[in-house]
Design a protein around this motif. Structure first.
Motif, PDB file in Angstrom:
ATOM      1  N   SER A   8       0.836  -1.188   0.000  1.00 22.06           N
ATOM      2  CA  SER A   8       0.000   0.000   0.000  1.00 22.06           C
ATOM      3  C   SER A   8       0.874   1.243   0.000  1.00 22.06           C
ATOM      4  CB  SER A   8      -0.903   0.000   1.232  1.00 22.06           C
ATOM      5  OG  SER A   8      -1.845   1.033   1.153  1.00 22.06           O
ATOM      6  N   GLN A   9       0.253   2.411  -0.089  1.00 24.16           N
ATOM      7  CA  GLN A   9       0.982   3.674  -0.011  1.00 24.16           C
ATOM      8  C   GLN A   9       0.597   4.399   1.259  1.00 24.16           C
ATOM      9  OE1 GLN A   9       0.491   6.113  -3.512  1.00 24.16           O
ATOM     10  NE2 GLN A   9       2.517   5.486  -4.164  1.00 24.16           N
ATOM     11  N   GLY A  10       1.586   5.070   1.835  1.00 20.85           N
ATOM     12  CA  GLY A  10       1.350   5.844   3.041  1.00 20.85           C
ATOM     13  C   GLY A  10       1.829   7.274   2.869  1.00 20.85           C
ATOM     14  N   GLN A  11       1.372   8.121   3.741  1.00 20.99           N
ATOM     15  CA  GLN A  11       1.761   9.521   3.733  1.00 20.99           C
ATOM     16  C   GLN A  11       1.973   9.956   5.166  1.00 20.99           C
ATOM     17  OE1 GLN A  11      -0.863  12.138   1.584  1.00 20.99           O
ATOM     18  NE2 GLN A  11      -0.243  13.898   2.780  1.00 20.99           N
ATOM     19  N   LYS A  12       3.054  10.691   5.393  1.00 19.92           N
ATOM     20  CA  LYS A  12       3.363  11.168   6.727  1.00 19.92           C
ATOM     21  C   LYS A  12       3.701  12.652   6.654  1.00 19.92           C
ATOM     22  CE  LYS A  12       6.622  10.585  10.521  1.00 19.92           C
ATOM     23  NZ  LYS A  12       7.853   9.929  10.962  1.00 19.92           N
ATOM     24  N   LYS A  13       3.040  13.446   7.495  1.00 16.73           N
ATOM     25  CA  LYS A  13       3.369  14.868   7.582  1.00 16.73           C
ATOM     26  C   LYS A  13       4.571  15.007   8.494  1.00 16.73           C
ATOM     27  CE  LYS A  13       1.617  19.309   8.987  1.00 16.73           C
ATOM     28  NZ  LYS A  13       0.616  20.025   9.735  1.00 16.73           N
ATOM     29  N   LEU A  14       5.618  15.651   7.980  1.00 18.44           N
ATOM     30  CA  LEU A  14       6.838  15.834   8.763  1.00 18.44           C
ATOM     31  C   LEU A  14       6.693  17.025   9.699  1.00 18.44           C
ATOM     32  CD1 LEU A  14       9.535  15.204   6.016  1.00 18.44           C
ATOM     33  CD2 LEU A  14       8.498  13.579   7.585  1.00 18.44           C
ATOM     34  N   ASN A  15       7.520  17.055  10.714  1.00 20.82           N
ATOM     35  CA  ASN A  15       7.492  18.113  11.716  1.00 20.82           C
ATOM     36  C   ASN A  15       8.191  19.358  11.158  1.00 20.82           C
ATOM     37  OD1 ASN A  15       7.108  19.440  14.100  1.00 20.82           O
ATOM     38  ND2 ASN A  15       8.813  18.471  15.146  1.00 20.82           N
ATOM     39  N   PHE A  16       7.505  20.051  10.254  1.00 21.76           N
ATOM     40  CA  PHE A  16       8.050  21.242   9.607  1.00 21.76           C
ATOM     41  C   PHE A  16       6.896  22.189   9.349  1.00 21.76           C
ATOM     42  CE2 PHE A  16       9.185  23.862   5.995  1.00 21.76           C
ATOM     43  CZ  PHE A  16      10.472  24.245   6.308  1.00 21.76           C
ATOM     44  N   ASP A  17       7.057  23.444   9.733  1.00 17.83           N
ATOM     45  CA  ASP A  17       6.026  24.455   9.513  1.00 17.83           C
ATOM     46  C   ASP A  17       6.713  25.801   9.371  1.00 17.83           C
ATOM     47  OD1 ASP A  17       3.548  25.622   9.215  1.00 17.83           O
ATOM     48  OD2 ASP A  17       3.181  25.769  11.362  1.00 17.83           O
ATOM     49  N   GLN A  18       6.419  26.489   8.281  1.00 15.74           N
ATOM     50  CA  GLN A  18       7.040  27.788   8.032  1.00 15.74           C
ATOM     51  C   GLN A  18       5.983  28.736   7.487  1.00 15.74           C
ATOM     52  OE1 GLN A  18      10.445  27.580   5.465  1.00 15.74           O
ATOM     53  NE2 GLN A  18      10.401  29.748   4.993  1.00 15.74           N
ATOM     54  N   LEU A  19       5.882  29.919   8.054  1.00 13.02           N
ATOM     55  CA  LEU A  19       4.937  30.933   7.610  1.00 13.02           C
ATOM     56  C   LEU A  19       5.542  31.697   6.435  1.00 13.02           C
ATOM     57  CD1 LEU A  19       2.241  32.391   8.166  1.00 13.02           C
ATOM     58  CD2 LEU A  19       3.530  33.971   9.597  1.00 13.02           C
ATOM     59  N   ILE A  20       4.762  31.873   5.353  1.00 14.51           N
ATOM     60  CA  ILE A  20       5.240  32.587   4.167  1.00 14.51           C
ATOM     61  C   ILE A  20       4.128  33.467   3.612  1.00 14.51           C
ATOM     62  CG2 ILE A  20       6.862  30.786   3.473  1.00 14.51           C
ATOM     63  CD1 ILE A  20       4.738  30.184   1.194  1.00 14.51           C
ATOM     64  N   VAL A  21       4.508  34.364   2.722  1.00 21.21           N
ATOM     65  CA  VAL A  21       3.570  35.045   1.844  1.00 21.21           C
ATOM     66  C   VAL A  21       3.706  34.337   0.510  1.00 21.21           C
ATOM     67  CG1 VAL A  21       2.969  37.198   0.698  1.00 21.21           C
ATOM     68  CG2 VAL A  21       3.821  37.243   3.030  1.00 21.21           C
ATOM     69  N   CYS A  22       2.647  33.681   0.091  1.00 18.29           N
ATOM     70  CA  CYS A  22       2.684  32.830  -1.097  1.00 18.29           C
ATOM     71  C   CYS A  22       2.910  33.674  -2.348  1.00 18.29           C
ATOM     72  CB  CYS A  22       1.387  32.040  -1.204  1.00 18.29           C
ATOM     73  SG  CYS A  22       1.352  30.884  -2.583  1.00 18.29           S
ATOM     74  N   GLY A  23       3.878  33.278  -3.162  1.00 17.77           N
ATOM     75  CA  GLY A  23       4.139  33.965  -4.416  1.00 17.77           C
ATOM     76  C   GLY A  23       3.118  33.635  -5.483  1.00 17.77           C
ATOM     77  N   ARG A  24       2.322  32.625  -5.242  1.00 16.00           N
ATOM     78  CA  ARG A  24       1.337  32.197  -6.226  1.00 16.00           C
ATOM     79  C   ARG A  24       0.004  32.911  -6.046  1.00 16.00           C
ATOM     80  NH1 ARG A  24       0.768  25.991  -8.054  1.00 16.00           N
ATOM     81  NH2 ARG A  24       0.618  26.562 -10.216  1.00 16.00           N
ATOM     82  N   CYS A  25      -0.485  32.980  -4.806  1.00 16.84           N
ATOM     83  CA  CYS A  25      -1.802  33.585  -4.581  1.00 16.84           C
ATOM     84  C   CYS A  25      -1.721  34.892  -3.807  1.00 16.84           C
ATOM     85  CB  CYS A  25      -2.722  32.604  -3.850  1.00 16.84           C
ATOM     86  SG  CYS A  25      -2.238  32.233  -2.156  1.00 16.84           S
ATOM     87  N   GLY A  26      -0.565  35.199  -3.195  1.00 18.02           N
ATOM     88  CA  GLY A  26      -0.389  36.466  -2.492  1.00 18.02           C
ATOM     89  C   GLY A  26      -0.911  36.485  -1.074  1.00 18.02           C
ATOM     90  N   ARG A  27      -1.398  35.365  -0.560  1.00 18.41           N
ATOM     91  CA  ARG A  27      -1.922  35.308   0.807  1.00 18.41           C
ATOM     92  C   ARG A  27      -0.886  34.709   1.750  1.00 18.41           C
ATOM     93  NH1 ARG A  27      -7.534  32.258   0.062  1.00 18.41           N
ATOM     94  NH2 ARG A  27      -6.207  31.002  -1.242  1.00 18.41           N
ATOM     95  N   TYR A  28      -1.134  34.920   3.048  1.00 17.08           N
ATOM     96  CA  TYR A  28      -0.306  34.263   4.047  1.00 17.08           C
ATOM     97  C   TYR A  28      -0.654  32.781   4.067  1.00 17.08           C
ATOM     98  CZ  TYR A  28       1.390  38.584   6.107  1.00 17.08           C
ATOM     99  OH  TYR A  28       2.003  39.770   6.313  1.00 17.08           O
ATOM    100  N   GLY A  29       0.357  31.964   4.261  1.00 17.03           N
ATOM    101  CA  GLY A  29       0.140  30.520   4.328  1.00 17.03           C
ATOM    102  C   GLY A  29       1.306  29.863   5.019  1.00 17.03           C
ATOM    103  N   HIS A  30       1.208  28.584   5.204  1.00 22.77           N
ATOM    104  CA  HIS A  30       2.265  27.801   5.823  1.00 22.77           C
ATOM    105  C   HIS A  30       2.808  26.810   4.807  1.00 22.77           C
ATOM    106  CE1 HIS A  30       1.579  28.982  10.049  1.00 22.77           C
ATOM    107  NE2 HIS A  30       0.357  29.224   9.611  1.00 22.77           N
ATOM    108  N   LEU A  31       4.105  26.550   4.876  1.00 26.47           N
ATOM    109  CA  LEU A  31       4.706  25.474   4.103  1.00 26.47           C
ATOM    110  C   LEU A  31       4.689  24.230   4.969  1.00 26.47           C
ATOM    111  CD1 LEU A  31       7.853  27.111   2.467  1.00 26.47           C
ATOM    112  CD2 LEU A  31       5.680  26.591   1.394  1.00 26.47           C
ATOM    113  N   GLU A  32       4.150  23.148   4.449  1.00 23.23           N
ATOM    114  CA  GLU A  32       4.132  21.865   5.143  1.00 23.23           C
ATOM    115  C   GLU A  32       4.840  20.850   4.265  1.00 23.23           C
ATOM    116  OE1 GLU A  32      -0.057  21.206   5.578  1.00 23.23           O
ATOM    117  OE2 GLU A  32      -0.114  22.249   7.497  1.00 23.23           O
TER     118      GLU A  32
END
Length: 123
Positions: A8-32
Motif C-alpha cells: 500500500s501507499q502511506g503519507q506522513k506529515k513531517l514536523n516542519f512548519d514555516q509561515l510565508i507570503v505565497c508567491g502564487r496567490c499572495g496570501r499568508y500561508g504555511h509550508l508543510e
C-alpha cells in the motif's frame, strides 16, 4: 497456515512548519512537508518501506512541489528549519499569458478588471 500481507501507499506529515507570503496567490500561508512512500505489511503491520518522495505544500492555495530526496531527508532529521519563500514557483503560463488570478477565490481572467467578477475583491 496462511499469511495476510499487502502493499500500500502511506503519507506522513513531517514536523516542519514555516509561515510565508505565497508567491502564487499572495496570501499568508504555511509550508508543510510530506513524505509519501510505499510499504509492505504483514498481518497489518508495516514491515518494509521504499520509494520515499518528499513534497512541500502551501496551506493557502494547496500548491505543491516535489523536493529533492536529500533535502527531504534533512528536513525529516530536523537539520533544516526553513526553506526559501520562492520554493513554490508562480505558474509560468499565467505570467507569460498576462492572466490575472484572484487571491481570494482563485478566479482567473485575461480581462483588465480591477475587481474580481466572481467575488468582488480587488485583483
Amino acid at each position: 497456515m496462511f499469511f495476510i500481507m499487502g502493499v500500500s501507499q502511506g503519507q506522513k506529515k513531517l514536523n516542519f512548519d514555516q509561515l510565508i507570503v505565497c508567491g502564487r496567490c499572495g496570501r499568508y500561508g504555511h509550508l508543510e512537508v510530506y513524505m509519501v512512500y510505499s510499504y509492505l505489511s504483514l498481518f497489518f503491520i508495516p514491515v518494509l518501506k521504499w520509494g520515499r518522495r518528499y513534497y512541500v505544500r502551501t496551506t493557502c492555495c494547496n500548491a505543491s512541489v516535489e523536493l529533492d530526496a536529500e533535502l527531504g531527508r534533512k528536513i525529516q532529521r530536523g537539520e533544516i528549519t526553513s526553506l526559501p519563500e520562492n520554493i513554490i514557483p508562480d505558474s509560468p503560463a499565467m505570467l507569460q499569458s498576462g492572466r490575472k488570478r484572484c487571491a481570494s477565490c482563485g478566479f482567473e481572467t485575461e480581462e483588465d478588471y480591477q475587481f474580481c467578477p466572481k467575488c468582488g475583491r480587488e485583483l
